[in-house]
Design an enzyme around this catalytic site. Sequence first.
Site, PDB file in Angstrom:
ATOM      1  N   SER A  28       0.827  -1.208   0.000  1.00  0.00           N
ATOM      2  CA  SER A  28       0.000   0.000   0.000  1.00  0.00           C
ATOM      3  C   SER A  28       0.859   1.254   0.000  1.00  0.00           C
ATOM      4  O   SER A  28       0.696   2.131  -0.844  1.00  0.00           O
ATOM      5  CB  SER A  28      -0.923   0.003   1.221  1.00  0.00           C
ATOM      6  OG  SER A  28      -1.591   1.245   1.338  1.00  0.00           O
ATOM      7  N   SER A  52       8.506 -12.284  -5.561  1.00  0.00           N
ATOM      8  CA  SER A  52       7.411 -11.426  -5.116  1.00  0.00           C
ATOM      9  C   SER A  52       6.390 -11.217  -6.227  1.00  0.00           C
ATOM     10  O   SER A  52       6.748 -10.877  -7.358  1.00  0.00           O
ATOM     11  CB  SER A  52       7.943 -10.064  -4.669  1.00  0.00           C
ATOM     12  OG  SER A  52       6.867  -9.170  -4.424  1.00  0.00           O
ATOM     13  N   GLU A  85       6.139  -6.415  10.751  1.00  0.00           N
ATOM     14  CA  GLU A  85       6.555  -7.716  11.267  1.00  0.00           C
ATOM     15  C   GLU A  85       7.677  -8.354  10.464  1.00  0.00           C
ATOM     16  O   GLU A  85       8.322  -9.302  10.935  1.00  0.00           O
ATOM     17  CB  GLU A  85       5.358  -8.666  11.350  1.00  0.00           C
ATOM     18  CG  GLU A  85       4.754  -9.064  10.016  1.00  0.00           C
ATOM     19  CD  GLU A  85       3.656  -8.124   9.540  1.00  0.00           C
ATOM     20  OE1 GLU A  85       2.823  -8.557   8.733  1.00  0.00           O
ATOM     21  OE2 GLU A  85       3.637  -6.945   9.989  1.00  0.00           O
ATOM     22  N   HIS A 109       7.159   4.460   8.815  1.00  0.00           N
ATOM     23  CA  HIS A 109       6.516   4.333  10.129  1.00  0.00           C
ATOM     24  C   HIS A 109       7.625   4.042  11.127  1.00  0.00           C
ATOM     25  O   HIS A 109       8.551   3.285  10.836  1.00  0.00           O
ATOM     26  CB  HIS A 109       5.481   3.205  10.094  1.00  0.00           C
ATOM     27  CG  HIS A 109       4.815   2.922  11.405  1.00  0.00           C
ATOM     28  ND1 HIS A 109       4.455   3.904  12.303  1.00  0.00           N
ATOM     29  CD2 HIS A 109       4.411   1.740  11.971  1.00  0.00           C
ATOM     30  CE1 HIS A 109       3.860   3.361  13.339  1.00  0.00           C
ATOM     31  NE2 HIS A 109       3.839   2.043  13.174  1.00  0.00           N
ATOM     32  N   ASP A 192       0.223   6.916  16.353  1.00  0.00           N
ATOM     33  CA  ASP A 192      -0.277   6.172  15.207  1.00  0.00           C
ATOM     34  C   ASP A 192      -0.895   4.849  15.641  1.00  0.00           C
ATOM     35  O   ASP A 192      -2.009   4.493  15.224  1.00  0.00           O
ATOM     36  CB  ASP A 192       0.858   5.927  14.210  1.00  0.00           C
ATOM     37  CG  ASP A 192       0.372   5.297  12.913  1.00  0.00           C
ATOM     38  OD1 ASP A 192      -0.267   6.004  12.119  1.00  0.00           O
ATOM     39  OD2 ASP A 192       0.632   4.108  12.698  1.00  0.00           O
TER      40      ASP A 192
END
Length: 340
Positions: A28, A52, A85, A109, A192
Amino acid sequence: MALNIYYDKDADLGRLDGKIVAVIGYGSQGHAHAQNPQASGVNVVVGLRKDSPSWAKAESAGLRVATAADAAREADIAMLTLPDETAAQIFTEDIEPNLQPGNYLAVAHGFNIHFGAIQPADDINVFMVAPKGPGHTVRSNYEQGRGVPSLIAVHADPTGDTKQIALAYAKGIGGGRAGIIETNFREETETDLFGEQAVLCGGLTALMQAGYETLVEAGYSPEMAYFETIHEVKLIVDLIYEGGVANMRYSVSNTAEYGDVTRGPRVVDADTKARMKEILKEIQTGAFAKEFILENRSGGVQFRALRRQGEEHPMEEVGARLRNLMPWLKEQRLVDRSKN
């Protein structure tokens, strides 16, 4: 404390001239962090696993793709847009060995830096550019000539120009059109996580589901329950987004407003706020981060079960059926899983 807010005029995109930006990941956030800067004239390479499924998506978008290790090896700036993760393992195996002194490690982030799962060497510049919106919104707004407000923060600055590089990067993804807000890793990460858990995702979806179930259990039709407790949420949120809560209350009927101010506090009361404080404490102490990391290390069995439970809730089937009656919802979709 006053916030420093910057705009396009305050950021020099020229600071990225001659530099290669490796965007590691193409989910995203990753697809927006790759496509927007490239459209802004930045030299971008996307770093992915060889197997991928995103490799073909990135290439079809006109992006150059390499393995994560190869992309990091040639990059001056490596931006991690990976799931929280998996980011630490990929950093350790593919990114860290290929960073050179004076390179820049960027994150979208602060989770892994703040909680210490990623600890770059002292000679690596570390900064964050975190758009305040999903990547699909970051991309669609950019294409429309708009932007999503973005946060920047500097964690390490051995070369002395990391803030300027962060501002340039934020401008490249369109953040300078809406405002680039300076913060720190702790504040971004903890607020957040709290917003996601207590309000935006966890709180909101639990509230909608409970409202839906209450009406259905009282004998009302599932379709009416869906419209009243889920579908119309967007209409209300759009009014708040546009002009705040007072703007929403001005727009709705007096009946709705009176019900809002008298019944709302009975649903979300002091006990609810106390539980929110417990959730915030779990975030601040690192208890949530530890729980999340251990859950994924153990195979994510509980996580997958909870995800499946949500997908199988009756309101999802009812919603899919009702959305099919509104074909315009499929036009110009933000999320197209075949592309992003």
